[in-house]
Scaffold this active site. Structure first.
Site, PDB file in Angstrom:
ATOM      1  N   ASN A 292      -5.051 -83.441  61.728  1.00  0.00           N
ATOM      2  CA  ASN A 292      -4.909 -84.875  62.018  1.00  0.00           C
ATOM      3  C   ASN A 292      -6.102 -85.346  62.852  1.00  0.00           C
ATOM      4  O   ASN A 292      -7.039 -84.575  63.099  1.00  0.00           O
ATOM      5  CB  ASN A 292      -3.567 -85.152  62.710  1.00  0.00           C
ATOM      6  CG  ASN A 292      -3.479 -84.520  64.099  1.00  0.00           C
ATOM      7  OD1 ASN A 292      -4.493 -84.153  64.707  1.00  0.00           O
ATOM      8  ND2 ASN A 292      -2.283 -84.381  64.616  1.00  0.00           N
ATOM      9  N   ASP A 440       3.469 -80.597  59.093  1.00  0.00           N
ATOM     10  CA  ASP A 440       3.621 -79.363  58.296  1.00  0.00           C
ATOM     11  C   ASP A 440       4.090 -79.698  56.880  1.00  0.00           C
ATOM     12  O   ASP A 440       3.673 -79.064  55.908  1.00  0.00           O
ATOM     13  CB  ASP A 440       4.668 -78.432  58.932  1.00  0.00           C
ATOM     14  CG  ASP A 440       4.369 -78.192  60.391  1.00  0.00           C
ATOM     15  OD1 ASP A 440       3.197 -78.284  60.769  1.00  0.00           O
ATOM     16  OD2 ASP A 440       5.321 -77.935  61.155  1.00  0.00           O
TER      17      ASP A 440
HETATM   18  P1  AMP Z   1       1.117 -84.184  63.084  1.00  0.00           P
HETATM   19  O1  AMP Z   1       0.557 -85.096  64.105  1.00  0.00           O
HETATM   20  O2  AMP Z   1       0.131 -83.198  62.556  1.00  0.00           O
HETATM   21  O3  AMP Z   1       2.457 -83.579  63.397  1.00  0.00           O
HETATM   22  O4  AMP Z   1       1.416 -85.114  61.828  1.00  0.00           O
HETATM   23  C1  AMP Z   1       2.056 -86.297  61.969  1.00  0.00           C
HETATM   24  C2  AMP Z   1       1.780 -87.064  60.704  1.00  0.00           C
HETATM   25  O5  AMP Z   1       3.028 -87.538  60.231  1.00  0.00           O
HETATM   26  C3  AMP Z   1       0.921 -88.301  60.902  1.00  0.00           C
HETATM   27  O6  AMP Z   1      -0.432 -88.018  60.683  1.00  0.00           O
HETATM   28  C4  AMP Z   1       1.462 -89.257  59.848  1.00  0.00           C
HETATM   29  O7  AMP Z   1       0.695 -89.134  58.662  1.00  0.00           O
HETATM   30  C5  AMP Z   1       2.882 -88.765  59.594  1.00  0.00           C
HETATM   31  N1  AMP Z   1       3.886 -89.669  60.167  1.00  0.00           N
HETATM   32  C6  AMP Z   1       4.143 -89.861  61.467  1.00  0.00           C
HETATM   33  N2  AMP Z   1       5.112 -90.783  61.642  1.00  0.00           N
HETATM   34  C7  AMP Z   1       5.495 -91.175  60.399  1.00  0.00           C
HETATM   35  C8  AMP Z   1       6.453 -92.109  59.896  1.00  0.00           C
HETATM   36  N3  AMP Z   1       7.202 -92.832  60.727  1.00  0.00           N
HETATM   37  N4  AMP Z   1       6.568 -92.254  58.553  1.00  0.00           N
HETATM   38  C9  AMP Z   1       5.798 -91.514  57.707  1.00  0.00           C
HETATM   39  N5  AMP Z   1       4.866 -90.623  58.136  1.00  0.00           N
HETATM   40  C10 AMP Z   1       4.711 -90.456  59.449  1.00  0.00           C
HETATM   41  C1  GLC Z   2       4.798 -76.031  66.711  1.00  0.00           C
HETATM   42  C2  GLC Z   2       5.950 -75.863  67.674  1.00  0.00           C
HETATM   43  C3  GLC Z   2       7.271 -75.794  66.949  1.00  0.00           C
HETATM   44  C4  GLC Z   2       7.421 -76.966  65.990  1.00  0.00           C
HETATM   45  C5  GLC Z   2       6.198 -77.106  65.115  1.00  0.00           C
HETATM   46  C6  GLC Z   2       6.281 -78.373  64.300  1.00  0.00           C
HETATM   47  O1  GLC Z   2       4.673 -74.877  65.939  1.00  0.00           O
HETATM   48  O2  GLC Z   2       5.782 -74.699  68.435  1.00  0.00           O
HETATM   49  O3  GLC Z   2       8.320 -75.792  67.878  1.00  0.00           O
HETATM   50  O4  GLC Z   2       8.551 -76.783  65.187  1.00  0.00           O
HETATM   51  O5  GLC Z   2       5.016 -77.146  65.877  1.00  0.00           O
HETATM   52  O6  GLC Z   2       5.100 -78.658  63.660  1.00  0.00           O
END
Ligand code: AMP
Ligand code: GLC
Length: 455
Positions: A292, A440
């Site tokens: 991200n 993920d």
């Molecule tokens: P991360 O920060 O790697 O856990 O990824 C979060 C990602 O989830 C963000 O980059 C968005 O693309 C997606 N995301 C977060 N909030 C929303 C939402 N409310 N609806 C759809 N996608 C979302």
């Molecule tokens: C990290 C955290 C875990 C969580 C995951 C989600 O691995 O340790 O608790 O479920 O991120 O992306």
């Protein structure tokens, strides 16, 4: 937007047709239990007052490097609320672990990149997966969905593969406490600009990247059985403990590379700079990486690109030209052939190869992400299909316009010197049930779908 609606529907149909044919996937290394607590402002405020408001506020300005006392925990939670950003810290102290246990949770869920991806790929998409689960307690095992999900088990010297529920290991429960808050959540006059979460990990295995003997001793045989691999969980390592695990991971990568198995690295935020640098050093051994904006900026920082790093964090939505510039730098420095960037509102992939299926996989991933945001847990492919109703993010129109101007993007695809840029505007759920695990879901769905559609 009409064009995108059509592309979304078609991508879903293509993905549904192709996914069952994907080969076996190896998922390593981090699995845990997520104890999810939806924060209540009155409860939190009371706890902050009792722990000492001034001290807590101090840590909400600057995160401690780990949690050793209660003000570290509450300060960390406030740090996340104030910025609407995710953070995760290791909980060292037993008495804070006890405090968290007593504070409680609303839900126990599968956690860790491996656990979340295993349930999605194996439990929802029906693709066979072999997962690394550092500790298999009864509780951990029961969080696995039914389906073709396997862990290695050695019985009388013979390697077998069983569903985690059949492993019957009486091992430890590795619990991560997830403190979730919605957009606008307010405590002590501090207001969350966005929904997000703070994680305290009461876990002595995943943060040290413990690798089970079944994996260490039989990795060649395990690698023989898979067609794709996704690696994650390197993010909590530090300069003190990374050397041993890195040696073992590099050995695993060599074995996978020798067999021509495409390997994806799910980057995840890696606070230790030494470890981040080492990750960039070995990135060329991976086929693909998912990250991200915060993670991409942190990588630019270790590459000495400070200005670019700042630019990546300066705008909302994130400036797409800065994203492409950073992806190109990363591809050039490391040789990695696929970079999948995701942010709130859009995804971009830079690949050294071309084809519509790359964009279609991003579209499928955005549907899976919207389903996950809406429901907290994706139960089946019908849930993914229902996400077609979630509107496409309007802010992404400008982002697309800038990419069209710069690269001549058509239907989300542009040829570039390196290969192809693929862009999709995503579907944003207005009131997500929870935020943990969406990243993920995005990365694994896109990577796996791309290989399924490759034909
Ligand atoms: P991360 O920060 O790697 O856990 O990824 C979060 C990602 O989830 C963000 O980059 C968005 O693309 C997606 N995301 C977060 N909030 C929303 C939402 N409310 N609806 C759809 N996608 C979302
Ligand atoms: C990290 C955290 C875990 C969580 C995951 C989600 O691995 O340790 O608790 O479920 O991120 O992306």
């Amino acid at each position: 937007m009409l064009m995108w609606d059509g592309l979304y529907s078609r991508a879903l149909e293509r993905a549904k047709g192709a996914l069952p044919g994907t080969g076996r996937i190896l998922l390593a290394y981090n699995t845990n239990i997520d104890a999810v607590k939806y924060l209540d402002p009155h409860d939190l405020e009371g706890r902050i007052e009792r722990a000492g408001r001034d001290e807590v506020l101090r840590y909400s300005e600057e995160l401690p490097d780990r949690i050793r006392e209660i003000p570290h925990l509450l300060g960390g939670i406030l740090w996340s609320i104030k910025r609407g950003k995710a953070a995760e810290l290791f909980v060292e102290n037993m008495h804070v672990r006890q405090y968290m246990r007593e504070w409680g949770w609303n839900e126990l869920r599968m956690g860790g990149q491996v656990g979340i991806m295993a349930n999605l790929l194996g439990g929802v998409y029906g693709i066979p997966v072999i997962a690394h689960v550092p500790q298999i307690s009864e509780l951990q095992a029961n969080l696995f969905k039914d389906g073709p999900i396997y862990v290695p088990k050695v019985e009388k010297g013979i390697l077998k593969f069983v569903h985690p529920k059949e492993f019957s290991g009486d091992e430890e429960s590795l619990t991560h406490y997830i403190y979730e808050f919605p957009r606008g959540f307010e405590v002590l006059g501090i207001r969350a600009p966005r929904e997000n979460r703070f994680i305290g990990s009461a876990d002595d295995y995943n943060p040290n990247l413990y690798i089970r003997p079944e994996f260490r001793e039989n990795f060649e045989e395990i690698a023989e059985m898979v067609q794709l691999a996704i690696i994650s969980g390197l993010q909590a390592l530090t300069k003190e403990n990374y050397a041993g695990p890195f040696e073992e991971i590099e050995r695993h990568l060599e074995i996978l590379n020798e067999r021509g198995i495409p390997v994806h690295l799910e980057f995840a935020f890696t606070p230790d700079e030494t470890v981040r640098r080492k990750l960039v050093d070995i990135l060329g051994k991976f086929t693909s990486v998912g990250l991200n904006e915060v993670e991409l900026a942190s990588v630019m920082e270790v590459l000495g690109e400070k200005e670019l790093a700042e630019l990546l964090l300066a705008h909302d939505p994130v400036d797409p030209l800065a994203v492409v510039e950073a992806m190109r730098k990363l591809a050039e420095v490391t040789g990695v052939r696929r970079i999948h960037f995701h942010t709130y509102g859009y995804y971009i992939a830079l690949t050294s190869y071309t084809g519509e299926h790359i964009r279609d996989s991003l579209l499928f991933a955005a549907l899976a992400a919207a389903a996950k945001a809406k429901l907290g847990d994706v139960r089946n492919l019908e849930d993914v299909g229902r996400a077609l109703d979630v509107p496409v993010n309007e802010k992404a129109v400008d982002v697309e316009g800038r990419l069209k101007e710069e690269f001549g993007l058509k239907e989300g695809i542009a040829r570039v010197e390196e290969g192809q840029l693929s862009f999709v505007p995503t579907k944003i759920v207005a009131r997500p049930k929870s935020t943990v695990g969406i990243g993920d879901t995005i990365s694994s769905s896109a990577f796996v779908c791309e290989f399924a559609l490759r034909g």
